[in-house]
Enzyme design. Structure first.
Site, PDB file in Angstrom:
ATOM      1  N   TYR A 116      44.183  44.666  44.067  1.00 54.29           N
ATOM      2  CA  TYR A 116      43.718  46.055  44.089  1.00 54.29           C
ATOM      3  C   TYR A 116      43.413  46.462  45.539  1.00 54.29           C
ATOM      4  CZ  TYR A 116      40.668  50.017  43.237  1.00 54.29           C
ATOM      5  OH  TYR A 116      40.096  51.261  43.246  1.00 54.29           O
ATOM      6  N   LYS A 141      37.283  51.037  33.969  1.00 54.90           N
ATOM      7  CA  LYS A 141      38.633  51.147  33.412  1.00 54.90           C
ATOM      8  C   LYS A 141      38.599  50.924  31.895  1.00 54.90           C
ATOM      9  CE  LYS A 141      39.633  51.674  37.756  1.00 54.90           C
ATOM     10  NZ  LYS A 141      40.129  50.596  38.584  1.00 54.90           N
ATOM     11  N   ARG A 188      16.092  46.745  39.703  1.00 57.22           N
ATOM     12  CA  ARG A 188      17.031  46.140  40.655  1.00 57.22           C
ATOM     13  C   ARG A 188      16.991  44.616  40.601  1.00 57.22           C
ATOM     14  NH1 ARG A 188      15.541  45.043  45.482  1.00 57.22           N
ATOM     15  NH2 ARG A 188      14.126  46.787  45.736  1.00 57.22           N
ATOM     16  N   ASP A 227      40.070  38.688  38.946  1.00 56.01           N
ATOM     17  CA  ASP A 227      39.845  40.065  38.501  1.00 56.01           C
ATOM     18  C   ASP A 227      40.663  40.266  37.223  1.00 56.01           C
ATOM     19  OD1 ASP A 227      40.025  42.834  38.097  1.00 56.01           O
ATOM     20  OD2 ASP A 227      39.963  43.280  40.244  1.00 56.01           O
TER      21      ASP A 227
HETATM   22  C1  LIG Z   1      39.699  50.045  39.716  1.00 52.08           C
HETATM   23  C2  LIG Z   1      39.826  48.611  40.012  1.00 52.08           C
HETATM   24  C3  LIG Z   1      38.869  47.960  40.802  1.00 52.08           C
HETATM   25  C4  LIG Z   1      37.703  48.694  41.413  1.00 52.08           C
HETATM   26  O1  LIG Z   1      36.821  49.177  40.460  1.00 52.08           O
HETATM   27  P1  LIG Z   1      35.885  50.479  40.687  1.00 52.08           P
HETATM   28  O2  LIG Z   1      35.108  50.546  39.422  1.00 52.08           O
HETATM   29  O3  LIG Z   1      36.791  51.644  40.922  1.00 52.08           O
HETATM   30  O4  LIG Z   1      35.033  50.196  41.891  1.00 52.08           O
HETATM   31  C5  LIG Z   1      39.030  46.612  41.019  1.00 52.08           C
HETATM   32  N1  LIG Z   1      40.068  45.927  40.512  1.00 52.08           N
HETATM   33  C6  LIG Z   1      41.017  46.526  39.767  1.00 52.08           C
HETATM   34  C7  LIG Z   1      42.150  45.716  39.241  1.00 52.08           C
HETATM   35  C8  LIG Z   1      40.938  47.882  39.502  1.00 52.08           C
HETATM   36  O5  LIG Z   1      41.883  48.464  38.759  1.00 52.08           O
END
Ligand SMILES: *Cc1c(COP(=O)(O)O)cnc(C)c1O
Length: 393
Positions: free
Chosen positions: A113, A210, A59, A185
């Site tokens: 998101y 993703k 951790r 992001d």
């Molecule tokens: C899916 C997603 C998130 C969140 O990610 P997780 O791995 O599901 O917690 C954040 N930003 C975007 C643009 C996403 O598509």
């Protein structure tokens, strides 16, 4: 690895791994060990104080498998360092909580998101952080929001699910002029299609669940940036505990090896599908940055190397037409994720904006007839044929 400058496809395969491959194995092992032994108090303390690099407890310092993943992502984003997390939302919430304190002011895009939107709209204000959401593609609205003061500017580009593109260079410069840390992001674009740090951002975030992992079999998140900023975020993770497990780290690491190859196919298939959808009478609107009539197409061309694998389209028949279309698809999968090798369909009320009420979705400009499509790497002819039969009268 090599002293020559390397291109993204090569970095995706090779970067970050050399220090974590014992016996010159070609694959980084999955290290389940969470603690590491030291021969005496002095050498142990040197590592504990951070004077000598080394693993201690998973951790705190992370286990070697996730350290390799962090090194690979840092190389791909051109960052000094990266910190991994157990999900994209863990990376986003930890980054925001590590950098903000009560009284701080945040400016953020209004269509982020759903989970990020919930954090910005509900969680941060509960902790005394003042958040202004605005349409960051509207220069006047953005300048007015910044004028109120801003310690952190939070962006996403392209956005989910409307695929709006932010002018990262201009927004980051304005954010810096206001004294803000600029966070973006980059999940939709991936480091193969877009490098926000090179465009002026300070921190770049990913849901590794993703495109990075790419196979819908592992959850993870990662944030990349300067040593100073990522040290603060790593320390927050150490205390709050949202670290990545070694099995997921391995799967994401392996996924990234084919990222450049997959993104080429995602980019090509999404553009071809967007062009085909535009010609269908049942489709009222197609949102994809690669289309010449996309409102920010010129910016996308300038700051992206490819337009990505996600698009959304609005059916002329509204939500009733969406309800009809989805069950009629035979190949395409109805699922609440994106960025996998499979082509997926989703609607905002079950995917990106499940956290929002219908009124909030309308206020965000998300039409009822909207379908999000994460275009996979199958043969584009099969993807189109399935949608064609599903849309037929
Ligand atoms: C899916 C997603 C998130 C969140 O990610 P997780 O791995 O599901 O917690 C954040 N930003 C975007 C643009 C996403 O598509």
């Amino acid at each position: 690895m090599s002293t020559l400058p390397l291109h993204p496809a090569t970095l995706a395969v090779r970067a970050g791994e050399d220090d974590y491959r014992p016996h010159a194995a070609l694959a980084v092992p999955i290290e389940f060990g969470i603690a590491h032994g030291y021969p005496d108090v002095d050498s142990w303390e040197q590592v504990a104080r951070g004077e000598v690099a080394g693993p201690l407890y998973a951790r705190n310092s992370a286990h070697p498998t996730s350290l390799a993943l962090e090194a690979k992502l840092a190389a791909l984003e051109g960052a000094a360092a990266a910190v991994s997390f157990g999900s994209g939302m863990a990376a986003i919430s930890s980054t925001l909580m590590a950098l903000l304190k009560p009284g701080a002011r945040v400016v953020a895009g209004k269509d982020t998101y759903g989970g990020s939107h919930y954090l910005l709209q509900h969680t941060l204000p509960q902790w005394g952080v003042q958040v202004t959401l605005c349409d960051t593609t509207d220069a006047a609205a953005f300048d007015a929001a910044l004028a109120g003061g801003c310690e952190l500017l939070y962006l996403e580009s392209p956005t989910n699910p409307m695929l709006k593109v932010q002018d990262i260079r201009r927004l980051a410069a304005a954010g810096h002029a206001a004294g803000a840390v600029v966070v973006i992001d980059n999940t939709f674009a991936t480091p193969v299609n877009q490098n926000p740090l090179a465009l002026g951002a300070d921190l770049v975030l990913h849901s590794a669940t993703k495109f990075l992992g790419g196979h819908a079999d592992a959850m993870g998140g990662i944030v990349c940036g300067s040593q100073a900023l990522t040290d603060r975020i790593r320390h927050y993770r150490e205390i709050h505990g949202a670290c990545l497990d070694p099995m997921s780290a391995f799967l994401i690491l392996r996924g990234i090896k084919t990222l450049a190859l997959r993104m080429r196919q995602h980019n090509d298939n999404a553009l071809a599908l967007a062009q085909w959808l535009q010609q269908q009478p049942a489709v009222a609107q197609v949102n994809y940055p690669g289309l010449p009539d996309h409102p920010q197409h010129a910016i996308a061309r300038e700051q992206m190397q490819g337009f990505g694998g996600v698009l959304s389209f609005e059916l002329a028949g509204g939500f009733a037409a969406v309800r009809r279309l989805l069950p009629r698809c035979q190949l395409l999968i109805r699922a609440a994720t994106l960025g996998t090798v499979d082509t997926l369909l989703g609607v905002p009320s079950t995917t990106s904006h499940v956290e929002c009420t219908e009124q909030e979705r309308i206020a965000l400009g998300i039409p009822g007839g909207l379908v999000r499509c994460s275009v996979g790497i199958e043969d584009i002819r099969d993807i189109i044929a399935d949608l064609q039969q599903a849309l037929a009268e």
